[in-house]
Design an enzyme around this catalytic site. Sequence first.
Site, PDB file in Angstrom:
ATOM      1  N   SER A  47      -3.382   2.876 -41.140  1.00  0.00           N
ATOM      2  CA  SER A  47      -3.352   2.501 -39.552  1.00  0.00           C
ATOM      3  C   SER A  47      -4.951   1.995 -39.729  1.00  0.00           C
ATOM      4  CB  SER A  47      -4.201   3.929 -39.271  1.00  0.00           C
ATOM      5  OG  SER A  47      -4.177   3.548 -38.150  1.00  0.00           O
ATOM      6  N   GLY A 101      -5.318   4.952 -21.940  1.00  0.00           N
ATOM      7  CA  GLY A 101      -4.376   5.197 -20.676  1.00  0.00           C
ATOM      8  C   GLY A 101      -3.387   4.012 -21.356  1.00  0.00           C
ATOM      9  N   SER A 105       0.734   5.794 -28.199  1.00  0.00           N
ATOM     10  CA  SER A 105       0.804   7.248 -29.231  1.00  0.00           C
ATOM     11  C   SER A 105       2.523   6.757 -28.609  1.00  0.00           C
ATOM     12  CB  SER A 105       1.077   8.487 -28.360  1.00  0.00           C
ATOM     13  OG  SER A 105       0.953   8.185 -26.833  1.00  0.00           O
ATOM     14  N   ASP A 149       6.914   6.291 -20.814  1.00  0.00           N
ATOM     15  CA  ASP A 149       5.866   5.585 -21.245  1.00  0.00           C
ATOM     16  C   ASP A 149       6.908   4.822 -22.481  1.00  0.00           C
ATOM     17  OD1 ASP A 149       3.800   6.599 -20.416  1.00  0.00           O
ATOM     18  OD2 ASP A 149       3.143   8.255 -21.764  1.00  0.00           O
ATOM     19  N   TYR A 198      -2.348  18.729 -15.867  1.00  0.00           N
ATOM     20  CA  TYR A 198      -0.929  17.995 -15.428  1.00  0.00           C
ATOM     21  C   TYR A 198       0.608  18.971 -15.468  1.00  0.00           C
ATOM     22  CZ  TYR A 198       3.530  15.259 -17.836  1.00  0.00           C
ATOM     23  OH  TYR A 198       4.627  14.999 -18.006  1.00  0.00           O
TER      24      TYR A 198
HETATM   25  P1  ADP Z   1      -2.819   7.366 -25.730  1.00  0.00           P
HETATM   26  O1  ADP Z   1      -0.984   7.043 -26.180  1.00  0.00           O
HETATM   27  O2  ADP Z   1      -2.839   6.694 -24.445  1.00  0.00           O
HETATM   28  O3  ADP Z   1      -3.083   5.525 -26.171  1.00  0.00           O
HETATM   29  P2  ADP Z   1      -2.489   9.311 -26.703  1.00  0.00           P
HETATM   30  O4  ADP Z   1      -3.635  10.518 -27.289  1.00  0.00           O
HETATM   31  O5  ADP Z   1      -1.450  10.170 -26.370  1.00  0.00           O
HETATM   32  O6  ADP Z   1      -3.059   8.472 -26.118  1.00  0.00           O
HETATM   33  O7  ADP Z   1      -2.527   9.081 -27.766  1.00  0.00           O
HETATM   34  C1  ADP Z   1      -3.471   8.518 -29.009  1.00  0.00           C
HETATM   35  C2  ADP Z   1      -3.187   8.921 -30.890  1.00  0.00           C
HETATM   36  O8  ADP Z   1      -1.924   8.701 -31.219  1.00  0.00           O
HETATM   37  C3  ADP Z   1      -4.034   8.373 -31.716  1.00  0.00           C
HETATM   38  O9  ADP Z   1      -5.051   9.543 -31.568  1.00  0.00           O
HETATM   39  C4  ADP Z   1      -3.320   8.475 -32.354  1.00  0.00           C
HETATM   40  O10 ADP Z   1      -3.282   9.857 -32.981  1.00  0.00           O
HETATM   41  C5  ADP Z   1      -2.265   8.061 -32.768  1.00  0.00           C
HETATM   42  N1  ADP Z   1      -1.850   6.637 -32.884  1.00  0.00           N
HETATM   43  C6  ADP Z   1      -1.621   5.833 -31.351  1.00  0.00           C
HETATM   44  N2  ADP Z   1      -1.543   4.823 -32.353  1.00  0.00           N
HETATM   45  C7  ADP Z   1      -1.800   4.570 -33.411  1.00  0.00           C
HETATM   46  C8  ADP Z   1      -2.425   3.579 -34.372  1.00  0.00           C
HETATM   47  N3  ADP Z   1      -2.283   1.997 -34.195  1.00  0.00           N
HETATM   48  N4  ADP Z   1      -2.854   3.986 -35.778  1.00  0.00           N
HETATM   49  C9  ADP Z   1      -2.442   5.378 -35.475  1.00  0.00           C
HETATM   50  N5  ADP Z   1      -2.545   6.369 -35.090  1.00  0.00           N
HETATM   51  C10 ADP Z   1      -2.431   5.878 -33.432  1.00  0.00           C
HETATM   52 MG    MG Z   2      -0.206   8.832 -25.083  1.00  0.00          MG
END
Ligand code: ADP
Ligand code: MG
Length: 357
Positions: A47, A101, A105, A149, A198
Site C-alpha cells: 500500500s 469520510g 475501506s 458504501d 452509531y
Molecule cells: P474510510 O472508509 O471512511 O476511509 P475507515 O476507517 O472505514 O475510513 O477505513 C480506512 C481504513 O481502510 C484504513 O485505515 C486502512 O486500514 C484501510 N484502507 C483503505 N484504503 C487503503 C489503502 N489504499 N491501503 C491500505 N489500507 C487501506
Molecule cells: Mg470505511
Amino acid sequence: MYEVRAPGRVNLIGEHTDYTGGDAMPIATDLHTALTAEPADHVEVSSAALDADGRFDPTGFEPDGTWLDYVKGVYHVLRADGYDPGGFRGELGGDLPLGSGLSSSASLELAVLAFLEDAYDLGIDRTELALLGQRVENDYVGVSCGVMDQFAVALCRAGSALHIDTGTLASDPVPIPADARVLVFHTGVERELVDSAYNERRSTVEAALDRLGRDSSKAVTEADLAELPALERQRLGYIRRENQRVVEAKDALTAGDLDRFGDLLTAAHRDIADNYGASCPELDLVVRAAVDAGAYGARLTGAGWGGAAVAVVDVENADAVARAVESRYAEQFPHHDSESYLIEPSAGVTVERQSRS
Ligand code: ADP
Ligand code: MG
C-alpha cells in the site's frame, strides 16, 4: 496484469437509513483506489498510502488488526461462500484519502473483490460483490455498517447519483445536472464516540421497528410513530422523513431542479441535527457557511459527529463557495486539520486486463 480502479463515495442524501431498509442516494468519487495486480500463489500486497506491505496464504490466515484485514476479509467471505480464488501480487495506489469520510475501506474491498472476480472467473455480479464487501466489514474487520458504501462503489455510473432501496436492494442511476458540482468538506474532527453513538442509534431504531412489527422504516406510518416511546419516535421519525426526502430529491434531480434539491439537503441537515443528534458545531458551521456563500444546499454526510459535510454548488461559484467555507471554518476552528474536495460523480469499480508488453 490487471488495472483496477475503485472509487470512494459521498452520500448526497439518505443518512442513517441503510440499516432499516430505507433509501439513500450516494455518488462515486473521481478520487479512487488503484490496484495493479496479477494472479499468484500467495497474496503479496503493498500500500503506497500506508507505505506498508503484507503477505499471507489465501487458504490459511488469521486477522492481525491491521489494514491487511480488509484484504484477508475478502478471502474470508469468499471462502465462506464456497469460492476458492488463488492469491495475487499487487500494489495499491490512487488518490483516495484514507479515513476522510469517502469510504476508502469499501473502495479497497471492492478493488480486491472485483479483481478476484475477474481474474478467477468467479461469476459474481456487482450487487453480490457489494454485499460481500459489506460482510468483510461486518464479519471480519468488525465494523458495523449498512450496504450503502459498497453499493455506491460497486454500482455507480459516471455523471449520476445512485438511488438505492436498501430494503429490496434495487438501485438505479439518477443523472446529475451538468452544471452541478459536489463539494466535500472534511472537518478534521474524528470523534471517538462515533462507533458507540452509531450503535446506540441503530439499536434504538431497530427496537422501535421490532415494537411495531415492521421490517422496514419505509413501512412506518405517522400512526405507528404515535405509539412509540418518545426517543424511539424522535429517531424513527427522522428516518421516515429522510426516506421521503430521498424520493423527493430524486424527483428534483431528474427534473433538473437544483434549488429544490438543495433545499432538501439543507432540511435533511436540520432534521438529522435536531432529531437524530448526529451533528456537531463544526458540521453545523460548514453547512451554514456553504449555504450563506450560495450553495444550493448542504448537509453532513456519513455517520456524523464529525467527519465530512457535502454541499451542492453551481459550477460557476464552486471555487468561491469552497474558499468561503474554508475561511470561515479556519476563523472559527483554527486548530482543526480540515480539507475540501470538489468531486466529479464517477463510475463504480472497473477492471481492465492489460496485455503484457
Ligand atoms: P474510510 O472508509 O471512511 O476511509 P475507515 O476507517 O472505514 O475510513 O477505513 C480506512 C481504513 O481502510 C484504513 O485505515 C486502512 O486500514 C484501510 N484502507 C483503505 N484504503 C487503503 C489503502 N489504499 N491501503 C491500505 N489500507 C487501506
Ligand atoms: Mg470505511
